[in-house]
Design an enzyme around this catalytic site. Structure first.
Site, PDB file in Angstrom:
ATOM      1  N   ILE A  72      43.664  42.035  38.632  1.00 33.23           N
ATOM      2  CA  ILE A  72      42.465  41.386  38.098  1.00 33.23           C
ATOM      3  C   ILE A  72      41.310  42.377  38.245  1.00 33.23           C
ATOM      4  O   ILE A  72      41.018  42.819  39.359  1.00 33.23           O
ATOM      5  CB  ILE A  72      42.125  40.089  38.867  1.00 33.23           C
ATOM      6  CG1 ILE A  72      43.291  39.092  38.815  1.00 33.23           C
ATOM      7  CG2 ILE A  72      40.850  39.449  38.323  1.00 33.23           C
ATOM      8  CD1 ILE A  72      43.141  37.923  39.783  1.00 33.23           C
ATOM      9  N   HIS A  73      40.683  42.727  37.123  1.00 30.92           N
ATOM     10  CA  HIS A  73      39.560  43.662  37.244  1.00 30.92           C
ATOM     11  C   HIS A  73      38.459  43.450  36.223  1.00 30.92           C
ATOM     12  O   HIS A  73      37.352  43.965  36.385  1.00 30.92           O
ATOM     13  CB  HIS A  73      40.064  45.113  37.122  1.00 30.92           C
ATOM     14  CG  HIS A  73      40.318  45.545  35.715  1.00 30.92           C
ATOM     15  ND1 HIS A  73      41.447  45.196  35.024  1.00 30.92           N
ATOM     16  CD2 HIS A  73      39.571  46.282  34.857  1.00 30.92           C
ATOM     17  CE1 HIS A  73      41.408  45.709  33.805  1.00 30.92           C
ATOM     18  NE2 HIS A  73      40.268  46.359  33.676  1.00 30.92           N
TER      19      HIS A  73
END
Length: 395
Positions: A231-232
């Site tokens: 997740i970024h």
């Protein structure tokens, strides 16, 4: 036809290519081109690597140069983080100065970051040919900064290399003429469906990744029973409601499917989960030994994780594709994807940040993983093809 005087001139001089990178995925993509130059085109092409410093720490950058065995950047602009306008402006200024000093025959740009956009603007205004690798990819969501970057770069480019037939068709629908003939320019660009340099890399580094197998032992991961998650993207990390939904979903899947979760986190995401997650959810996750929240994985560590996982859950475009290369299903934490063929083939599902959709898609893939992964991304020699076309059409 190539001008004979230019052929004579360049019989004695290498073409100089200025490669711009600014984020981890671009370093990995650049490795395929650097390897092709070293192994097949060293007498004809000279590469000068420039790191903008868009993302820069050891785990996210330097270790990749070491593992991928590519030259360290000759120049680092050390731009760092900042608002889009501030960051992009600083990179345009720095890249323009280097273009004037290095006088390359062309600039190579990858993907859709602010570094890509800055390089395209700086080079186009100086009439230096732009070579765009990963051209034609579209999410059709201009709320994404990446969509703006990739569109603008394509429309500044002289040579456009699309990894997929879908990307090539996107260019045609935007007005690029597939029948254009050389000499090419940004007014008369050449467009190609060439295969994917990341597929080149995955084939090349797959066996090398096993040298990192101790990674599982060091991090107490059951290599036979885990889900890999990343997740970024800002809309996931910066919006508490979405971030909580994603982590609540991961927690539910872990508990109900009795599997471990491996999360190599961007440093920024690690900070955001501490700031934005509901305190009770945060405490449950960090105290759960089956949740492995880890520093960013190196490239070979990431390949190792992708090869051995049961399922990949991500908001990364590159990781979606790498999942496909290793014949793993992916659940996409976004409302759309530029890799539409993965969804059409049933190998990926778009779930956004919807808890019910995330759980149902993950459960379905864990219980009945897809068996058919079509041959979308070429033959593993995209980088060689790109280099050969650069030699034909850049003077």
């Amino acid at each position: 036809m190539r001008d004979s005087s230019k052929i004579i001139k360049f019989a004695f001089l290498k073409l100089k290519l200025l490669t711009i990178i600014g984020a981890r995925p671009q370093i990995i993509k650049a490795a395929a081109i650097s390897r092709a130059i070293k192994n097949h085109f060293s007498n004809d092409l000279e590469e000068v690597i420039v790191h903008t410093g868009q993302h820069y720490d050891h785990n996210m950058s330097e270790v990749f140069f070491e593992e991928l065995e590519i030259p360290l950047p000759k120049h680092n602009l050390n731009v760092g983080s900042g608002n889009h306008g501030e960051q992009t402006a600083a990179m345009i200024k720095g890249i323009e100065e280097l273009l004037l000093a290095e006088k390359p025959n062309a600039i190579i740009l990858y993907g859709d970051t602010n570094s890509t956009l800055a390089g395209a603007i700086a080079a186009a205004k100086l009439h230096i040919p732009v070579v765009h690798i990963e051209a034609g990819l579209r999410s059709f969501n201009k709320a994404m900064p990446e969509e703006i970057n990739r569109i603008l770069c394509d429309h500044c480019a002289t040579l456009l290399f699309s990894p997929t037939a879908t990307g090539f068709q996107n260019l045609v629908l935007e007005g690029f003429n597939p029948e254009n003939e050389a000499p090419f320019s940004n007014n008369n660009p050449g467009i190609y469906h060439c295969g994917d340099v990341m597929y080149d890399n995955s084939l090349f580094f797959s066996s090398k990744a096993e040298a990192k197998a101790n990674y599982f032992f060091e991090n107490k991961i059951d290599r036979t029973n885990y889900i890999l998650a990343t997740i970024h993207r800002n809309n996931n990390t910066d919006e508490p409601k979405r971030l909580n939904a994603l982590f609540a979903s991961l927690k539910k899947i872990r508990e109900q499917k009795n599997t471990e979760i491996v999360l190599p986190l961007h440093p920024r995401t690690n900070k955001m989960i501490a700031d934005h997650l509901d305190p009770s959810l945060y405490n449950e996750i960090i105290s759960d030994k089956g949740f492995h929240i880890l520093p960013p994985a190196s490239f070979l560590e990431m390949v190792l994780l992708e090869k051995n996982t049961k399922l990949i859950m991500t908001d990364s475009g590159g990781v979606q594709k790498e999942a496909f290369f290793f014949q793993k299903p992916s659940v996409i934490f976004r409302p759309e994807t530029e890799w539409v063929e993965l969804v059409e083939a049933g190998c990926a599902k778009i779930v956004d940040a919807n808890e019910d959709m995330i759980f149902e898609a993950s459960k379905a893939y864990l219980e009945n993983p897809p068996a058919n992964f079509p041959d979308y991304y070429g033959n593993g020699k995209a980088a060689e093809f790109i280099c050969s076309e650069i030699l034909k059409h850049i003077y």
